[in-house]
Scaffold this motif. Structure first.
Motif, PDB file in Angstrom:
ATOM      1  N   LEU A  44     101.344  50.234  -6.567  1.00 57.17           N
ATOM      2  CA  LEU A  44     100.638  50.577  -5.252  1.00 57.17           C
ATOM      3  C   LEU A  44      99.398  51.265  -5.525  1.00 57.17           C
ATOM      4  CD1 LEU A  44     101.190  50.875  -2.340  1.00 57.17           C
ATOM      5  CD2 LEU A  44     102.346  53.013  -2.461  1.00 57.17           C
ATOM      6  N   ASP A  45      99.231  52.111  -6.607  1.00 51.78           N
ATOM      7  CA  ASP A  45      97.985  52.690  -6.970  1.00 51.78           C
ATOM      8  C   ASP A  45      96.872  51.790  -7.251  1.00 51.78           C
ATOM      9  OD1 ASP A  45      99.300  55.202  -6.961  1.00 51.78           O
ATOM     10  OD2 ASP A  45      99.620  55.371  -9.203  1.00 51.78           O
ATOM     11  N   ARG A  46      97.160  50.454  -7.629  1.00 51.73           N
ATOM     12  CA  ARG A  46      95.926  49.701  -7.577  1.00 51.73           C
ATOM     13  C   ARG A  46      95.679  48.563  -6.655  1.00 51.73           C
ATOM     14  NH1 ARG A  46      99.719  46.978 -11.591  1.00 51.73           N
ATOM     15  NH2 ARG A  46     100.254  44.954 -10.833  1.00 51.73           N
ATOM     16  N   ALA A  47      96.634  48.784  -5.554  1.00 51.94           N
ATOM     17  CA  ALA A  47      96.778  47.796  -4.554  1.00 51.94           C
ATOM     18  C   ALA A  47      95.351  48.124  -3.625  1.00 51.94           C
ATOM     19  CB  ALA A  47      97.815  47.893  -3.878  1.00 51.94           C
ATOM     20  N   ASP A  48      94.777  46.809  -3.201  1.00 53.86           N
ATOM     21  CA  ASP A  48      93.807  46.850  -2.082  1.00 53.86           C
ATOM     22  C   ASP A  48      94.179  46.768  -0.779  1.00 53.86           C
ATOM     23  OD1 ASP A  48      91.319  46.522  -1.032  1.00 53.86           O
ATOM     24  OD2 ASP A  48      90.795  44.481  -1.798  1.00 53.86           O
ATOM     25  N   ARG A  49      94.213  47.921   0.016  1.00 52.01           N
ATOM     26  CA  ARG A  49      94.942  47.590   1.135  1.00 52.01           C
ATOM     27  C   ARG A  49      94.108  47.035   2.097  1.00 52.01           C
ATOM     28  NH1 ARG A  49      99.003  51.347   1.492  1.00 52.01           N
ATOM     29  NH2 ARG A  49      99.202  52.908  -0.422  1.00 52.01           N
ATOM     30  N   SER A  50      92.771  46.992   1.830  1.00 52.60           N
ATOM     31  CA  SER A  50      91.940  46.151   2.956  1.00 52.60           C
ATOM     32  C   SER A  50      92.278  44.808   3.292  1.00 52.60           C
ATOM     33  CB  SER A  50      90.454  46.292   2.459  1.00 52.60           C
ATOM     34  OG  SER A  50      90.262  45.247   1.429  1.00 52.60           O
ATOM     35  N   SER A  51      92.912  44.008   2.195  1.00 55.33           N
ATOM     36  CA  SER A  51      93.273  42.820   2.534  1.00 55.33           C
ATOM     37  C   SER A  51      94.867  42.413   2.845  1.00 55.33           C
ATOM     38  CB  SER A  51      93.324  41.738   1.179  1.00 55.33           C
ATOM     39  OG  SER A  51      94.198  42.384   0.083  1.00 55.33           O
ATOM     40  N   ALA A  52      95.569  43.529   3.255  1.00 49.95           N
ATOM     41  CA  ALA A  52      97.025  43.650   3.606  1.00 49.95           C
ATOM     42  C   ALA A  52      97.213  43.296   4.890  1.00 49.95           C
ATOM     43  CB  ALA A  52      97.656  44.927   3.248  1.00 49.95           C
ATOM     44  N   PRO A  53      98.089  42.418   5.305  1.00 48.59           N
ATOM     45  CA  PRO A  53      98.405  41.944   6.933  1.00 48.59           C
ATOM     46  C   PRO A  53      98.513  43.265   7.820  1.00 48.59           C
ATOM     47  CG  PRO A  53      99.533  40.759   5.332  1.00 48.59           C
ATOM     48  CD  PRO A  53      98.946  41.705   4.396  1.00 48.59           C
ATOM     49  N   GLN A  54      98.467  42.992   8.876  1.00 43.05           N
ATOM     50  CA  GLN A  54      98.607  44.292   9.966  1.00 43.05           C
ATOM     51  C   GLN A  54     100.246  44.741   9.976  1.00 43.05           C
ATOM     52  OE1 GLN A  54      98.015  43.367  13.810  1.00 43.05           O
ATOM     53  NE2 GLN A  54      98.192  45.349  14.676  1.00 43.05           N
ATOM     54  N   TRP A  55     101.104  43.621   9.612  1.00 44.38           N
ATOM     55  CA  TRP A  55     102.572  44.109   9.821  1.00 44.38           C
ATOM     56  C   TRP A  55     103.131  44.851   8.465  1.00 44.38           C
ATOM     57  CZ3 TRP A  55     104.016  41.513   5.400  1.00 44.38           C
ATOM     58  CH2 TRP A  55     103.478  40.210   5.179  1.00 44.38           C
ATOM     59  N   LEU A  56     102.014  45.087   7.424  1.00 43.97           N
ATOM     60  CA  LEU A  56     102.426  45.796   6.516  1.00 43.97           C
ATOM     61  C   LEU A  56     101.987  47.131   6.416  1.00 43.97           C
ATOM     62  CD1 LEU A  56     104.068  45.383   3.985  1.00 43.97           C
ATOM     63  CD2 LEU A  56     102.004  44.586   2.786  1.00 43.97           C
ATOM     64  N   GLY A  57     101.461  47.541   7.630  1.00 41.07           N
ATOM     65  CA  GLY A  57     100.815  48.852   7.597  1.00 41.07           C
ATOM     66  C   GLY A  57     101.589  50.065   7.562  1.00 41.07           C
ATOM     67  N   TYR A  58     102.900  49.850   7.436  1.00 39.81           N
ATOM     68  CA  TYR A  58     103.940  51.112   7.332  1.00 39.81           C
ATOM     69  C   TYR A  58     104.258  51.264   5.872  1.00 39.81           C
ATOM     70  CZ  TYR A  58     107.167  47.439   5.781  1.00 39.81           C
ATOM     71  OH  TYR A  58     107.790  46.544   4.764  1.00 39.81           O
ATOM     72  N   PHE A  59     103.783  50.495   5.131  1.00 40.17           N
ATOM     73  CA  PHE A  59     104.088  50.724   3.957  1.00 40.17           C
ATOM     74  C   PHE A  59     103.082  51.575   2.964  1.00 40.17           C
ATOM     75  CE2 PHE A  59     104.506  49.908  -0.965  1.00 40.17           C
ATOM     76  CZ  PHE A  59     105.793  50.116  -0.896  1.00 40.17           C
ATOM     77  N   ASP A  60     103.389  52.860   2.750  1.00 36.12           N
ATOM     78  CA  ASP A  60     102.203  53.773   2.334  1.00 36.12           C
ATOM     79  C   ASP A  60     103.016  54.771   1.257  1.00 36.12           C
ATOM     80  OD1 ASP A  60     103.561  55.458   3.997  1.00 36.12           O
ATOM     81  OD2 ASP A  60     101.908  55.637   5.467  1.00 36.12           O
ATOM     82  N   GLU A  61     102.152  55.652   1.022  1.00 36.16           N
ATOM     83  CA  GLU A  61     102.873  56.860  -0.020  1.00 36.16           C
ATOM     84  C   GLU A  61     104.054  57.553   0.673  1.00 36.16           C
ATOM     85  OE1 GLU A  61      99.670  56.205   0.429  1.00 36.16           O
ATOM     86  OE2 GLU A  61      98.949  55.815  -1.642  1.00 36.16           O
ATOM     87  N   ALA A  62     103.816  57.624   1.849  1.00 33.17           N
ATOM     88  CA  ALA A  62     105.166  58.477   2.638  1.00 33.17           C
ATOM     89  C   ALA A  62     106.297  57.631   2.593  1.00 33.17           C
ATOM     90  CB  ALA A  62     104.630  58.853   4.121  1.00 33.17           C
ATOM     91  N   TYR A  63     106.090  56.273   2.790  1.00 33.16           N
ATOM     92  CA  TYR A  63     107.153  55.374   3.079  1.00 33.16           C
ATOM     93  C   TYR A  63     107.874  55.127   1.481  1.00 33.16           C
ATOM     94  CZ  TYR A  63     109.973  51.076   3.995  1.00 33.16           C
ATOM     95  OH  TYR A  63     110.988  50.203   4.044  1.00 33.16           O
TER      96      TYR A  63
END
Length: 473
Positions: A344-363
């Protein structure tokens, strides 16, 4: 209490009464004869084929089974050889047969792999939506089967590439139609997060049945549009499965997630396929099938890597970690958690689909907390549960989960006053939700506090839980 798996000897399939029941598609007679030959109870047969005992009883009493979906599940659960499947009117699976049923050479020559077309997947999904909307008993009585997910995941990897998605219907399907489905999915997903799966589950099923089915059946679309359409429909079908999971309709949830994965495969959408496999892992682990959860998470991870979606690869790793925690493999769990964090630390979130928005550090922190709780390490679970509350406040259900997790970890460490205060917050949010999962987490907290019920604060909290959720048996 876990039931021993149903093992049907190969000789059963050469029994004349079994052959006659298969030919006549008399599932009741088949179940009765299997029970006579193996000593299996209705409950044990039901567990094997993924049907409730009450439904099995009605079938054995004479109720007819005509749904291909159910017949396939029965064939898979009984591990029918191909000759038995064909006698039942189902396609063979091209696996070795070890039975003595007489079969003419021409029949054996037909024992070849049958490629499932995208139209078959659409037809099966539409039958599910219709059956769910009309509350058909055969759908409602479906029980969760971990083996069902194993077969589904295997098909995801081994099925040949889907043929072009082309349909010559009477209504032209274009990008506006696809965007409408995606907008509806976004709206339903927001409602799901804020009010729980039960709030709009029936509405989503009706939308799929009444609006999406005609679009698929009567639409005119070429390959590019067709695949986008199937992808959008697969995403909404996955959400419907997630909603059913949230309200503890686990058999129905499994059917929806299975159909969603089939549609994603037909659409050639590897990213969505990985997300659906991760959802399957989530449900399997939640229901105590840790080994299946691990396998599905690994399948999700491999698919996410193939799709080049690093965020989803991290999600798959944390799902795998939770499965390891459920089977008490601390070393494997820790390694998977480390991998998830690093990915997750090296992930580029700009290319992630909208439906994956819930997956963050808190999750991610919440999943860490659940893993350590399953491993019996409440101090670590508390630390990560506290971190998980640095979350997007729009995810009301997620916050209820995280508060209950934190309070449970506190209760396990003897911090009873704090557990009751935080638990009260979780209960307040849960009372606004239609979510069996949220209620279960609060009930688990209540169970942790029962040994201390003579303390006034604890007694007050326990009574409040019963007042809000109903007195527990």
């Amino acid at each position: 209490m876990l039931l021993d798996p149903l093992r049907i000897p190969n000789t059963v399939w050469s029994d004349p009464a079994v052959g006659d029941a298969l030919t006549r598609r008399d599932v009741g007679a088949l179940f009765r004869r299997i029970g006579q030959l193996t000593g299996a109870s209705q409950t044990r047969i039901g567990a094997a084929v993924g049907l409730e005992q009450g439904y099995v009883s009605r079938v054995m009493a004479g109720r007819k089974v005509t749904s291909i979906e159910v017949l396939e599940r029965i064939a898979d659960g009984c591990r029918m050889p191909d000759q038995a499947r064909m006698a039942l009117g189902l396609a063979p699976q091209d696996r070795p047969c070890h039975l003595d049923m007489a079969s003419p050479p021409k029949q054996r020559e037909s024992d070849l792999p049958v490629n499932r077309s995208w139209r078959d997947d659409v037809r099966a999904a539409a039958q599910l939506w219709e059956g769910d909307v009309n509350r058909r008993d055969v759908i409602r009585q479906m029980a969760f089967s971990s083996a069902g997910y194993t077969l589904t995941a295997l098909r995801w990897f081994t099925a040949p590439a889907a043929p072009p998605v082309v349909h010559a219907g009477t209504r032209t399907v274009g990008q506006p139609d696809i965007e409408t489905i995606r907008e509806m999915t976004t709206t339903y997903r927001r409602l799901d997060n804020q009010y729980g799966g039960g709030h709009a589950r029936a509405t989503v099923a009706r939308y799929l049945h009444q609006e999406v089915t005609p679009l698929l059946d009567n639409g005119r679309y070429e390959t590019s549009t067709g695949r986008k359409l199937l992808s959008a429909v697969a995403e909404l079908t996955q959400l419907a499965g997630w909603q059913a999971y949230d309200v503890a309709d686990h058999g129905i949830a499994q059917l929806y997630l299975t159909r969603a994965l089939d549609l994603a495969r037909a659409a050639g959408d590897a990213s969505l396929g990985a997300e659906i496999l991760a959802a399957m892992s989530h449900q399997a682990t939640y229901l105590g099938h840790g080994a299946t959860g691990i396998d599905l998470a690994r399948a999700a991870g491999q698919t996410a890597q193939r799709a080049g979606l690093t965020v989803l690869t991290a999600e798959a790793s944390v799902m795998e970690a939770h499965g390891h925690a459920m089977v008490r493999d601390e070393r494997a769990c820790t390694a998977a958690l480390h991998q998830a964090e690093k990915t997750l630390d090296r992930a580029d979130r700009s290319s992630a689909p909208q439906w994956l928005g819930y997956f963050d550090e808190a999750y991610l922190s919440a999943k860490f907390g659940h893993c350590f709780r399953a491993l019996g390490k409440p101090a670590q679970a508390e630390r990560f549960a506290a971190r998980s509350l640095r979350m997007d406040e729009r995810y009301i259900r997620g916050k209820a989960f995280n508060l209950a997790l934190l309070a449970t970890a506190q209760a396990q460490q003897g911090e009873l006053e704090r557990a009751c205060v935080v638990g009260a917050e979780a209960l307040t949010l849960t009372s606004r939700l239609q979510s069996a999962r949220a209620a279960r987490y609060v009930r688990e907290l209540q169970a942790e506090l029962v040994p201390y019920r003579r303390r006034p604060t604890v007694q007050q909290f326990i009574r409040r839980v019963d007042a809000v959720l109903g007195t527990r048996r």
